[in-house]
Motif scaffolding. Structure first.
Motif, PDB file in Angstrom:
ATOM      1  N   PHE A  10       0.795  -1.226   0.000  1.00 40.10           N
ATOM      2  CA  PHE A  10       0.000   0.000   0.000  1.00 40.10           C
ATOM      3  C   PHE A  10       0.830   1.281   0.000  1.00 40.10           C
ATOM      4  CE2 PHE A  10      -2.362  -3.343   2.228  1.00 40.10           C
ATOM      5  CZ  PHE A  10      -3.484  -3.427   1.401  1.00 40.10           C
ATOM      6  N   HIS A  11       2.142   1.195   0.246  1.00 40.96           N
ATOM      7  CA  HIS A  11       2.935   2.409   0.415  1.00 40.96           C
ATOM      8  C   HIS A  11       4.308   2.282  -0.236  1.00 40.96           C
ATOM      9  CE1 HIS A  11       0.148   2.216   3.890  1.00 40.96           C
ATOM     10  NE2 HIS A  11      -0.003   3.497   3.638  1.00 40.96           N
ATOM     11  N   SER A  12       4.818   3.436  -0.688  1.00 45.19           N
ATOM     12  CA  SER A  12       6.194   3.537  -1.186  1.00 45.19           C
ATOM     13  C   SER A  12       6.850   4.752  -0.545  1.00 45.19           C
ATOM     14  CB  SER A  12       6.224   3.694  -2.704  1.00 45.19           C
ATOM     15  OG  SER A  12       5.806   2.515  -3.351  1.00 45.19           O
ATOM     16  N   LYS A  13       8.169   4.701  -0.395  1.00 42.89           N
ATOM     17  CA  LYS A  13       8.895   5.840   0.151  1.00 42.89           C
ATOM     18  C   LYS A  13       9.922   6.326  -0.855  1.00 42.89           C
ATOM     19  CE  LYS A  13      12.464   3.215   2.668  1.00 42.89           C
ATOM     20  NZ  LYS A  13      13.099   2.991   3.988  1.00 42.89           N
ATOM     21  N   VAL A  14      10.303   7.606  -0.741  1.00 43.44           N
ATOM     22  CA  VAL A  14      11.231   8.209  -1.685  1.00 43.44           C
ATOM     23  C   VAL A  14      11.811   9.464  -1.048  1.00 43.44           C
ATOM     24  CG1 VAL A  14       9.439   9.612  -2.795  1.00 43.44           C
ATOM     25  CG2 VAL A  14      11.490   9.000  -4.080  1.00 43.44           C
ATOM     26  N   ARG A  19       9.691  11.073   1.995  1.00 43.20           N
ATOM     27  CA  ARG A  19       8.228  11.018   1.965  1.00 43.20           C
ATOM     28  C   ARG A  19       7.715   9.594   1.772  1.00 43.20           C
ATOM     29  NH1 ARG A  19       6.011  16.115   1.169  1.00 43.20           N
ATOM     30  NH2 ARG A  19       7.563  17.627   1.872  1.00 43.20           N
ATOM     31  N   ILE A  20       6.483   9.363   2.228  1.00 43.88           N
ATOM     32  CA  ILE A  20       5.752   8.123   1.987  1.00 43.88           C
ATOM     33  C   ILE A  20       4.477   8.457   1.225  1.00 43.88           C
ATOM     34  CG2 ILE A  20       4.488   6.217   3.066  1.00 43.88           C
ATOM     35  CD1 ILE A  20       6.456   6.323   5.384  1.00 43.88           C
ATOM     36  N   PHE A  21       4.162   7.644   0.199  1.00 42.58           N
ATOM     37  CA  PHE A  21       2.962   7.837  -0.615  1.00 42.58           C
ATOM     38  C   PHE A  21       2.144   6.556  -0.653  1.00 42.58           C
ATOM     39  CE2 PHE A  21       6.021  10.828  -2.288  1.00 42.58           C
ATOM     40  CZ  PHE A  21       5.277  11.959  -2.567  1.00 42.58           C
ATOM     41  N   ARG A  22       0.842   6.690  -0.778  1.00 42.64           N
ATOM     42  CA  ARG A  22       0.013   5.545  -1.110  1.00 42.64           C
ATOM     43  C   ARG A  22       0.393   5.044  -2.502  1.00 42.64           C
ATOM     44  NH1 ARG A  22      -4.042   2.621   1.804  1.00 42.64           N
ATOM     45  NH2 ARG A  22      -5.009   2.364  -0.253  1.00 42.64           N
ATOM     46  N   THR A  23       0.369   3.739  -2.682  1.00 42.76           N
ATOM     47  CA  THR A  23       0.749   3.135  -3.953  1.00 42.76           C
ATOM     48  C   THR A  23      -0.065   3.706  -5.116  1.00 42.76           C
ATOM     49  OG1 THR A  23       1.399   1.101  -2.847  1.00 42.76           O
ATOM     50  CG2 THR A  23       0.926   0.944  -5.195  1.00 42.76           C
ATOM     51  N   GLU A  24      -1.353   3.975  -4.872  1.00 45.72           N
ATOM     52  CA  GLU A  24      -2.233   4.463  -5.943  1.00 45.72           C
ATOM     53  C   GLU A  24      -1.797   5.829  -6.484  1.00 45.72           C
ATOM     54  OE1 GLU A  24      -4.927   2.116  -3.076  1.00 45.72           O
ATOM     55  OE2 GLU A  24      -3.139   3.373  -2.991  1.00 45.72           O
ATOM     56  N   SER A  72       1.474  13.250   0.603  1.00 45.37           N
ATOM     57  CA  SER A  72       2.501  12.417   1.222  1.00 45.37           C
ATOM     58  C   SER A  72       2.565  12.607   2.725  1.00 45.37           C
ATOM     59  CB  SER A  72       3.868  12.739   0.610  1.00 45.37           C
ATOM     60  OG  SER A  72       4.217  14.087   0.856  1.00 45.37           O
ATOM     61  N   TRP A  73       3.192  11.637   3.370  1.00 43.99           N
ATOM     62  CA  TRP A  73       3.542  11.741   4.784  1.00 43.99           C
ATOM     63  C   TRP A  73       5.049  11.973   4.884  1.00 43.99           C
ATOM     64  CZ3 TRP A  73       0.266   7.883   3.022  1.00 43.99           C
ATOM     65  CH2 TRP A  73      -1.022   7.836   3.580  1.00 43.99           C
ATOM     66  N   PRO A  74       5.495  12.983   5.638  1.00 38.71           N
ATOM     67  CA  PRO A  74       6.934  13.132   5.843  1.00 38.71           C
ATOM     68  C   PRO A  74       7.455  12.043   6.767  1.00 38.71           C
ATOM     69  CG  PRO A  74       5.743  14.736   7.157  1.00 38.71           C
ATOM     70  CD  PRO A  74       4.714  14.023   6.326  1.00 38.71           C
ATOM     71  N   ILE A  75       8.647  11.558   6.488  1.00 31.78           N
ATOM     72  CA  ILE A  75       9.293  10.601   7.378  1.00 31.78           C
ATOM     73  C   ILE A  75      10.057  11.404   8.420  1.00 31.78           C
ATOM     74  CG2 ILE A  75      10.982   8.732   7.556  1.00 31.78           C
ATOM     75  CD1 ILE A  75      10.332   8.006   4.669  1.00 31.78           C
TER      76      ILE A  75
END
Length: 243
Positions: free
Chosen positions: A184-188, A219-224, A207-210
């Motif tokens: 469900f999530h990817s980070k970059v 950042r983290i994003f939903r896969t969609e 995005s969510w900040p790490i």
């Protein structure tokens, strides 16, 4: 909370109400960000919204896939403004450093982004000099005219945009890698601070900040949402890979 409100204001999800620190929700609307994705902005009831079945919550925002009229990309300033700029001899600015488009760095503040040699053979290049009064760097767009180099003062945002373009034209684009965390999530790690403000705001809310909420890059994003974020980055000269 101030950082969160700032991101929502920049994206247009809430509006300043005129009184210090007071905000209001805007009317509900879909704001297209690409031809197949939009942000749901404003105050709406998710259970009854027309787009509720396809909506994905990611970060601070509601992401809605679909078919939309994509925003018209803004032409870069060197295609629209150069005829109206004041050009003079580059030698009038004294000792210059020129941008190194082969640098692995993507920011203007890094010393290895600059060199004493004029390495770029493209229509435009980028140079800087130190302002004696302030001690701060000042940026110049540089172009050749016969045997001479002509220069025109530009601001930091214009310089950063030109630097990204020069890296692309030199086959050395800024590259980021999306790494899947789970289904469900990817980070970059993204160069958010060098992107145009509207694109940066869109990425902020998706995005969510790490770590700290005010952190720029990780950042983290939903896969969609990842495909759309990659498209936005590519529009601004940043190549995205899947790790």
């Amino acid at each position: 909370m101030k950082a969160i409100y700032g991101r929502l204001i920049d994206a247009g999800d809430i509006l300043l109400a005129g009184e210090e620190g007071r905000c209001v929700a805007r009317s509900a609307m879909l704001e297209p960000i690409t031809a197949d994705a939009a942000l749901a902005l404003g105050f709406f009831e998710p259970a009854t919204a027309d787009f509720a079945d396809s909506m994905v919550t990611s970060g601070l925002g509601a992401f809605v896939p679909g078919n939309f009229e994509a925003p018209t990309p803004r032409a870069p300033w060197w295609e629209t403004d150069c005829l109206f700029m004041a050009w003079g001899r580059a030698s009038d600015y004294g000792e210059l450093q020129y941008v190194n488009p082969r640098s692995r760095r993507w920011g203007l503040v890094n010393s290895d982004s600059w060199t004493e040699e004029h390495l770029c053979d493209l229509q435009f290049s980028l140079a800087r000099y130190v302002d004696v009064a302030s001690g701060q760097p000042r940026y110049l767009a540089v172009r050749r005219s016969g045997k001479h180099k002509l220069a025109s003062r530009i601001d930091r945002h214009m310089a950063q945009e030109l630097f990204i373009h020069l890296k692309n034209e030199s086959a050395n684009p800024i590259t980021v890698v999306f790494k899947r965390i789970d289904d469900f999530h990817s980070k970059v790690c993204l160069p958010v601070s060098i992107l145009p403000s509207q694109i940066s705001a869109t990425i902020d809310v998706l995005s969510w900040p790490i770590g700290d909420v005010s952190a720029d890059g990780n950042r983290i994003f939903r896969t969609e949402t990842v495909k759309t974020v990659k498209e936005l980055l590519l529009l601004h000269g940043i190549k995205a890979l899947q790790g």
